[in-house]
Scaffold this motif. Structure first.
Motif: not given
Length: 412
Positions: A1-22, A98-102
């Motif tokens: 089965m063909k592998k899928k790609n993943l997209i991550y996005g950030q939304s709303g007001g930032v926090t000092s640790v949102i990039n830690a989650s990224a 873009h073959n996004i599955g996640y």
């Protein structure tokens, strides 16, 4: 089965640790054998709709390793509401092209609504997508999680800032300022304003008055409390939540602006309180508005908060890929206060989207001007430790990504 790609996005007001989650999500995704490519949408869902996708496989390991040390939202954030069927059709055209599955979306209340609606549309369209919400908000008002990544660090900043400002006030009140007011963020609830009470840990000087949106503002009682405090202590330190409301449940101070989700722009409640203190008590008063500083001050971020932010990002990848889940958010479940212990669990987004968790009555002082020891017990573990910072010549060093864009495949 063909592998899928993943997209991550950030939304709303930032926090000092949102990039830690990224960072947590990106590293977990890059190491996941079932994922082909890992992308990030520029400015959240806007970038996905416009096919502005960064290929994170093109970034160097050194720069990726700097992401969790970086404030702001490294991929850009947004307050975009998906309103029309055309928006959703376009979104899924991009996913398919873009073959996004996640799809992982990192945000607060409105962002969780976005993830929930995307998950529902995926089912309606019959599109195989795993959509996961990664919690983030300094407001700490997301339902079905003990607390939210970002809150602990903003609470730490709030407590330290009011502690230091109150020390200044004590030094100067003899023949200068007698009342100091600090305005706190918090669109609906008083969690962040309440954290000012943590200034009293270690025998420190906490603000004598905290005005919470959960307690209707009574001007007469407030002014009486201020005067009584000045007579007793010589000064009065006040923290007020931006969402302070009157007895009818209306915001006391707003601006003529609403965001894409219909949320009223709050602000300047500190100035309002300052005016009534000056006009009706004749006291000299100063006001501070931390604003962006309160939510993005990475240099004194909580170590507990930083670590948990990384872990919820990684957990989101596990839920999507290993567990095959969708339409859920990563929830933090507290197991014990001291020593502080927790674990992560998926919760259905239907119960989180667009809902608000207010301060419970047991956390609010009987007189309505502060918090109880139960709140202190709840919040204290969340500000523990200091997240590491990379310094060079006395200034922090942050990630500088190359931002190699994925080739567009659609028109428009």
């Amino acid at each position: 089965m063909k592998k899928k790609n993943l997209i991550y996005g950030q939304s709303g007001g930032v926090t000092s640790v949102i990039n830690a989650s990224a960072y947590g999500a990106i590293v977990a995704a890059l190491e996941e054998a079932e994922i082909e490519n890992v992308y990030a949408g520029i400015n959240g869902i806007n970038g996905v709709l416009e096919e502005k996708l960064i290929d994170l496989t093109k970034e160097t390991k050194d720069e990726i390793e700097k992401i969790p040390y970086t404030p702001g939202a490294i991929f850009g954030s947004c307050r975009k509401k998906l309103k029309t069927e055309e928006d959703f059709r376009r979104l899924f055209e991009v996913f398919e092209a873009h073959n996004i599955g996640y799809f992982l979306y990192n945000g607060g209340n409105d962002s969780m609504e976005t993830v929930h609606r995307i998950a529902l549309k995926a089912r309606e369209y019959g599109y195989p997508l795993k959509a996961i919400g990664i919690p983030k908000t300094v407001d700490n008002d997301l339902m079905h999680t003990d607390h939210c990544p970002g809150y602990g660090s903003a609470a730490k900043y709030t407590a330290i800032s009011i502690l230091e400002a109150t020390k200044d006030l004590i030094a100067m009140h003899g023949d200068s300022t007698q009342v100091f007011i600090m305005e706190s963020m918090g669109r609906y609830a008083g969690w962040l304003a309440a954290s000012a009470a943590l200034a009293g840990l270690n025998g420190g000087t906490a603000p004598q008055i905290i005005l919470l949106p959960e307690v209707p503002f009574d001007e007469e009682k407030f002014l009486s409390k201020v005067e009584e405090t000045i007579v007793r202590d010589g000064y009065c330190s006040v923290v007020v939540a931006e969402a302070l409301k009157d007895s009818s449940g209306n915001y006391i101070s707003t601006e003529a602006y609403k965001d894409a989700f219909g949320n009223v722009q709050l602000g300047k409640i500190g100035i309002y309180i300052q005016k009534i203190v000056r006009q009706k008590l004749g006291r000299k008063v100063h006001t501070a508005l931390p604003d962006y500083l309160q939510r993005s001050s990475r240099h004194i971020a909580s170590l507990t908060d930083w670590r948990e932010a990384i872990e919820v990002g990684a957990a989101a990848v596990k839920y999507a890929v290993k567990d095959g889940l969708s339409d859920v958010m990563v929830s933090i479940v507290r197991d014990n206060d001291y020593p502080y212990l927790k674990h992560y669990s998926p919760v259905e987004l239907n119960g989180v989207a667009s809902a608000v968790k207010y301060l419970p009555e047991e956390f609010i002082a009987e007189n309505g001007f502060g918090v109880t020891e139960k709140f202190i017990e709840y919040a204290r573990p969340l500000i523990n430790g200091e997240a590491p910072v990379i310094y060079l010549r006395g200034i922090p060093v942050y990630a500088k990504l190359k931002r190699v864009f994925v080739e567009k495949k659609l028109k428009g």
